[in-house]
Design a protein around this motif. Structure first.
Motif, PDB file in Angstrom:
ATOM      1  N   UNK A  88       0.936  -1.163  -0.169  1.00 26.91           N
ATOM      2  CA  UNK A  88       0.068   0.013  -0.214  1.00 26.91           C
ATOM      3  C   UNK A  88       1.055   1.088   0.112  1.00 26.91           C
ATOM      4  N   UNK A  89       0.967   1.803  -1.057  1.00 25.42           N
ATOM      5  CA  UNK A  89       1.788   3.110  -1.293  1.00 25.42           C
ATOM      6  C   UNK A  89       0.872   4.025  -1.908  1.00 25.42           C
ATOM      7  N   UNK A 103       3.327   6.486   2.560  1.00 25.22           N
ATOM      8  CA  UNK A 103       3.649   5.013   2.706  1.00 25.22           C
ATOM      9  C   UNK A 103       3.927   4.548   4.180  1.00 25.22           C
ATOM     10  N   UNK A 104       3.731   3.214   4.258  1.00 26.07           N
ATOM     11  CA  UNK A 104       3.624   2.899   5.610  1.00 26.07           C
ATOM     12  C   UNK A 104       2.862   1.594   5.633  1.00 26.07           C
ATOM     13  N   UNK A 110      -0.543   3.427  10.265  1.00 26.48           N
ATOM     14  CA  UNK A 110       0.875   3.818  10.829  1.00 26.48           C
ATOM     15  C   UNK A 110       1.540   4.181   9.538  1.00 26.48           C
ATOM     16  N   UNK A 111       1.513   5.340   9.237  1.00 22.84           N
ATOM     17  CA  UNK A 111       2.183   5.638   8.051  1.00 22.84           C
ATOM     18  C   UNK A 111       2.523   7.292   8.011  1.00 22.84           C
ATOM     19  N   UNK A 112       3.362   7.621   7.255  1.00 19.89           N
ATOM     20  CA  UNK A 112       3.872   8.938   7.175  1.00 19.89           C
ATOM     21  C   UNK A 112       3.627   9.590   5.559  1.00 19.89           C
ATOM     22  N   UNK A 113       3.566  10.901   5.732  1.00 21.34           N
ATOM     23  CA  UNK A 113       3.371  11.762   4.477  1.00 21.34           C
ATOM     24  C   UNK A 113       4.422  12.675   4.316  1.00 21.34           C
ATOM     25  N   UNK A 114       5.174  12.743   3.301  1.00 20.85           N
ATOM     26  CA  UNK A 114       6.427  13.163   2.950  1.00 20.85           C
ATOM     27  C   UNK A 114       6.599  14.003   1.782  1.00 20.85           C
ATOM     28  N   UNK A 122       2.301  12.554  10.459  1.00 18.03           N
ATOM     29  CA  UNK A 122       2.392  11.006  10.391  1.00 18.03           C
ATOM     30  C   UNK A 122       1.047  10.604  11.015  1.00 18.03           C
ATOM     31  N   UNK A 123       0.666   9.316  10.682  1.00 11.37           N
ATOM     32  CA  UNK A 123      -0.689   9.008  11.086  1.00 11.37           C
ATOM     33  C   UNK A 123      -0.357   7.877  12.026  1.00 11.37           C
ATOM     34  N   UNK A 124      -0.982   7.763  13.071  1.00  9.52           N
ATOM     35  CA  UNK A 124      -0.967   6.403  13.931  1.00  9.52           C
ATOM     36  C   UNK A 124      -1.924   6.301  14.750  1.00  9.52           C
ATOM     37  N   UNK A 125      -2.517   4.943  14.745  1.00  7.63           N
ATOM     38  CA  UNK A 125      -3.701   4.361  15.840  1.00  7.63           C
ATOM     39  C   UNK A 125      -2.865   4.443  17.057  1.00  7.63           C
TER      40      UNK A 125
END
Length: 162
Positions: A88-89, A103-104, A110-114, A122-125
């Motif tokens: 998943x990208x 990606x992540x 649990x992923x980042x945006x760059x 940053x996204x985190x549950x």
């Protein structure tokens, strides 16, 4: 960095919910629009002003969602990368030029945006013990409405992918 709490599964017709800041204050409303041909959400600030509109792109070869400004101008288009070693990208193609890499672990939130190799969100549950919520931490000076809208797009597109 500022952290926001977002509720998962914001896809029901007419489904509205508040995105809260790290202090529990209502910061943005995700307003699911009823009676639209394609799925549409408005992102409104705490005063009710529309700051972004999120629409599922109609008749696209692959699923995509468009983020528009309050006047209907396209700001970004979010879609899954066709060829990626990561399952998943996604990426957000910015209307003014450039691209944000997403990606992540998108399914696990649990992923980042760059942007240009620099983490801007940053996204985190794992930041919240509340079920069905995840956090979005946004770098100082970054476009908060755009990044929250992108998180909503990713949530929707990943749910459709699976």
């Amino acid at each position: 960095m500022i952290k926001y709490k977002v509720r998962e599964r914001v896809f029901g017709i007419g489904d509205d919910h508040w995105i809260e800041d790290e202090h529990g204050h209502k910061a943005f409303l995700v307003d699911g629009k009823v009676l639209r041909i394609r799925e549409t959400f408005e992102l409104k600030d705490d005063t009710g002003r529309v700051v972004a509109v999120i629409r599922k792109k109609a008749l696209a070869v692959r699923d995509a969602m468009r983020v528009e400004d309050a006047h209907g101008g396209t700001v970004a288009t979010v879609r899954r990368k066709l060829f990626s070693p990561i399952r998943h990208s996604y990426y957000a193609e910015l209307h003014g030029g450039g691209e944000l890499e997403i990606h992540g672990d998108l399914v696990g939130k649990e992923y980042t945006v760059e942007a240009d190799g620099h983490k801007i969100a940053e996204v985190s549950r794992s930041w919240f013990r509340i079920r069905d919520h995840y956090g979005v931490r946004i770098a100082d000076g970054a476009d908060t409405p755009l990044l929250l809208a992108i998180a909503v797009c990713v949530e929707h597109l990943v749910a459709e992918d699976d």
